[in-house]
Motif scaffolding. Sequence first.
Motif, PDB file in Angstrom:
ATOM      1  N   GLU A  57      -7.036   7.759  -7.184  1.00 19.41           N
ATOM      2  CA  GLU A  57      -8.657   7.990  -7.086  1.00 19.41           C
ATOM      3  C   GLU A  57      -8.635   9.252  -8.136  1.00 19.41           C
ATOM      4  OE1 GLU A  57      -6.390  10.502  -4.063  1.00 19.41           O
ATOM      5  OE2 GLU A  57      -6.994   8.332  -4.883  1.00 19.41           O
ATOM      6  N   SER A  58      -7.868   9.798  -9.167  1.00 22.32           N
ATOM      7  CA  SER A  58      -8.340  10.481 -10.122  1.00 22.32           C
ATOM      8  C   SER A  58      -8.399   9.735 -11.061  1.00 22.32           C
ATOM      9  CB  SER A  58      -7.189  11.874  -9.942  1.00 22.32           C
ATOM     10  OG  SER A  58      -5.935  11.266 -10.678  1.00 22.32           O
ATOM     11  N   GLN A  59      -7.968   8.383 -10.900  1.00 23.92           N
ATOM     12  CA  GLN A  59      -7.911   7.847 -12.495  1.00 23.92           C
ATOM     13  C   GLN A  59      -9.191   7.951 -13.091  1.00 23.92           C
ATOM     14  OE1 GLN A  59      -6.009   4.180 -12.046  1.00 23.92           O
ATOM     15  NE2 GLN A  59      -4.882   4.283 -13.897  1.00 23.92           N
ATOM     16  N   HIS A  60      -9.525   7.804 -13.913  1.00 18.43           N
ATOM     17  CA  HIS A  60     -11.056   6.646 -14.858  1.00 18.43           C
ATOM     18  C   HIS A  60     -11.120   5.385 -14.299  1.00 18.43           C
ATOM     19  CE1 HIS A  60     -14.092   5.745 -17.206  1.00 18.43           C
ATOM     20  NE2 HIS A  60     -14.813   7.389 -17.603  1.00 18.43           N
ATOM     21  N   GLN A  61     -12.287   5.476 -14.278  1.00 23.08           N
ATOM     22  CA  GLN A  61     -12.380   4.258 -13.712  1.00 23.08           C
ATOM     23  C   GLN A  61     -12.056   2.431 -14.991  1.00 23.08           C
ATOM     24  OE1 GLN A  61     -16.272   4.347 -13.168  1.00 23.08           O
ATOM     25  NE2 GLN A  61     -16.876   3.610 -15.174  1.00 23.08           N
ATOM     26  N   GLN A  62     -11.659   2.561 -16.308  1.00 24.26           N
ATOM     27  CA  GLN A  62     -11.911   2.567 -17.654  1.00 24.26           C
ATOM     28  C   GLN A  62     -10.332   1.696 -17.703  1.00 24.26           C
ATOM     29  OE1 GLN A  62     -11.891   4.056 -21.330  1.00 24.26           O
ATOM     30  NE2 GLN A  62     -10.750   3.238 -21.955  1.00 24.26           N
ATOM     31  N   PHE A  63      -9.155   3.315 -16.954  1.00 23.92           N
ATOM     32  CA  PHE A  63      -8.062   2.231 -16.392  1.00 23.92           C
ATOM     33  C   PHE A  63      -7.680   1.853 -15.254  1.00 23.92           C
ATOM     34  CE2 PHE A  63      -8.491   6.198 -19.547  1.00 23.92           C
ATOM     35  CZ  PHE A  63      -8.416   5.168 -20.863  1.00 23.92           C
ATOM     36  N   ALA A  64      -8.424   1.680 -14.167  1.00 26.21           N
ATOM     37  CA  ALA A  64      -8.780   1.826 -13.340  1.00 26.21           C
ATOM     38  C   ALA A  64      -7.737   0.075 -12.914  1.00 26.21           C
ATOM     39  CB  ALA A  64      -9.351   1.265 -12.567  1.00 26.21           C
ATOM     40  N   GLY A  65      -6.170   0.143 -12.213  1.00 21.82           N
ATOM     41  CA  GLY A  65      -5.568  -1.594 -11.747  1.00 21.82           C
ATOM     42  C   GLY A  65      -5.095  -1.876 -13.417  1.00 21.82           C
ATOM     43  N   ARG A  66      -4.839  -0.236 -14.166  1.00 21.53           N
ATOM     44  CA  ARG A  66      -4.094  -1.021 -15.304  1.00 21.53           C
ATOM     45  C   ARG A  66      -3.111  -0.145 -16.050  1.00 21.53           C
ATOM     46  NH1 ARG A  66      -6.537  -1.858 -20.785  1.00 21.53           N
ATOM     47  NH2 ARG A  66      -8.012   0.695 -19.835  1.00 21.53           N
ATOM     48  N   VAL A  67      -1.976   0.511 -14.413  1.00 26.03           N
ATOM     49  CA  VAL A  67      -1.585   1.338 -15.723  1.00 26.03           C
ATOM     50  C   VAL A  67      -0.450   1.994 -14.448  1.00 26.03           C
ATOM     51  CG1 VAL A  67      -0.466   4.389 -16.132  1.00 26.03           C
ATOM     52  CG2 VAL A  67      -3.084   3.061 -16.633  1.00 26.03           C
ATOM     53  N   GLN A  68       0.352   1.269 -14.952  1.00 28.32           N
ATOM     54  CA  GLN A  68       2.073   1.531 -13.367  1.00 28.32           C
ATOM     55  C   GLN A  68       2.694   2.269 -14.401  1.00 28.32           C
ATOM     56  OE1 GLN A  68       1.884  -2.376 -13.531  1.00 28.32           O
ATOM     57  NE2 GLN A  68       0.405  -2.603 -11.479  1.00 28.32           N
ATOM     58  N   CYS A  69       3.940   3.345 -13.291  1.00 27.82           N
ATOM     59  CA  CYS A  69       4.385   4.409 -14.260  1.00 27.82           C
ATOM     60  C   CYS A  69       6.046   3.565 -13.066  1.00 27.82           C
ATOM     61  CB  CYS A  69       4.440   5.799 -13.319  1.00 27.82           C
ATOM     62  SG  CYS A  69       5.617   6.415 -14.142  1.00 27.82           S
ATOM     63  N   ASP A  70       7.031   3.357 -14.032  1.00 25.10           N
ATOM     64  CA  ASP A  70       8.426   3.308 -14.307  1.00 25.10           C
ATOM     65  C   ASP A  70       9.604   3.261 -12.731  1.00 25.10           C
ATOM     66  OD1 ASP A  70      10.677   1.695 -13.618  1.00 25.10           O
ATOM     67  OD2 ASP A  70      10.528   0.369 -15.730  1.00 25.10           O
ATOM     68  N   LYS A  71       8.443   3.705 -11.621  1.00 23.14           N
ATOM     69  CA  LYS A  71       9.613   4.338 -10.579  1.00 23.14           C
ATOM     70  C   LYS A  71      11.294   4.288 -11.124  1.00 23.14           C
ATOM     71  CE  LYS A  71       5.965   6.389  -8.529  1.00 23.14           C
ATOM     72  NZ  LYS A  71       5.197   5.644  -7.366  1.00 23.14           N
ATOM     73  N   ASP A  72      12.098   3.807 -11.434  1.00 23.50           N
ATOM     74  CA  ASP A  72      12.981   3.266 -11.459  1.00 23.50           C
ATOM     75  C   ASP A  72      13.905   4.287 -12.404  1.00 23.50           C
ATOM     76  OD1 ASP A  72      13.881   1.888  -9.253  1.00 23.50           O
ATOM     77  OD2 ASP A  72      13.651   0.023 -10.676  1.00 23.50           O
ATOM     78  N   ALA A  73      13.000   4.259 -14.549  1.00 21.28           N
ATOM     79  CA  ALA A  73      13.097   5.228 -14.963  1.00 21.28           C
ATOM     80  C   ALA A  73      12.879   6.252 -14.688  1.00 21.28           C
ATOM     81  CB  ALA A  73      11.698   4.826 -16.974  1.00 21.28           C
ATOM     82  N   LEU A  74      12.172   6.997 -14.203  1.00 20.58           N
ATOM     83  CA  LEU A  74      11.277   8.145 -13.273  1.00 20.58           C
ATOM     84  C   LEU A  74      12.707   9.034 -12.857  1.00 20.58           C
ATOM     85  CD1 LEU A  74       9.169  10.265 -13.333  1.00 20.58           C
ATOM     86  CD2 LEU A  74       8.805   9.507 -11.318  1.00 20.58           C
ATOM     87  N   ARG A  75      13.317   8.130 -11.745  1.00 20.15           N
ATOM     88  CA  ARG A  75      14.899   8.281 -11.131  1.00 20.15           C
ATOM     89  C   ARG A  75      15.733   9.130 -12.533  1.00 20.15           C
ATOM     90  NH1 ARG A  75      12.848   5.488  -6.971  1.00 20.15           N
ATOM     91  NH2 ARG A  75      13.712   3.984  -8.624  1.00 20.15           N
ATOM     92  N   GLU A  76      15.734   8.635 -13.487  1.00 20.33           N
ATOM     93  CA  GLU A  76      16.872   8.358 -13.914  1.00 20.33           C
ATOM     94  C   GLU A  76      16.481  10.022 -15.372  1.00 20.33           C
ATOM     95  OE1 GLU A  76      17.402   4.424 -16.015  1.00 20.33           O
ATOM     96  OE2 GLU A  76      18.303   3.559 -13.991  1.00 20.33           O
TER      97      GLU A  76
END
Length: 142
Positions: A57-76
């Motif tokens: 909900e904090s994401q600007h509508q311009q980027f909605a549905g287009r950004v993903q964070c790699d959680k596996d990489a984050l754990r590393e």
Amino acid sequence: AFDVKRTFYQAEEDDNITIRWDSHTKTNMSSTNLVCFLQSEPLKCLYELVNSVEVPESQHQQFAGRVQCDKDALREGRIRLHLSRVTTDDSGHYWCDLAANYDKIMRRWVLETTERFVLNVAQTNDGENSDTPKPELAPTKG
């Protein structure tokens, strides 16, 4: 603990890119706060993660549905944000603030850093077939 060079990403419209940076300090990133903005008027939130939970909900509508964070990489201890179908409107200067591994005894974040990057998206040439998949682009350090 992270490289502080500004990274430049070059892309064409409809490309998919991966914004990446790595920690030189091995740390537990299971409790991470991350926020990234496009420096524009007004500021536009690219992505936000609070206590390792996405805050769409904090994401600007311009980027909605287009950004993903790699959680596996984050754990590393690595940050990987995937931005799909880039547009020329996505071009600009970005910054991300990261705080990871809160130490309850010391009452501070073990890792705090800011990453800055520039994204330059060029218009696709009119003669090209835009349905052809394009390879993911790697960043260049500058």
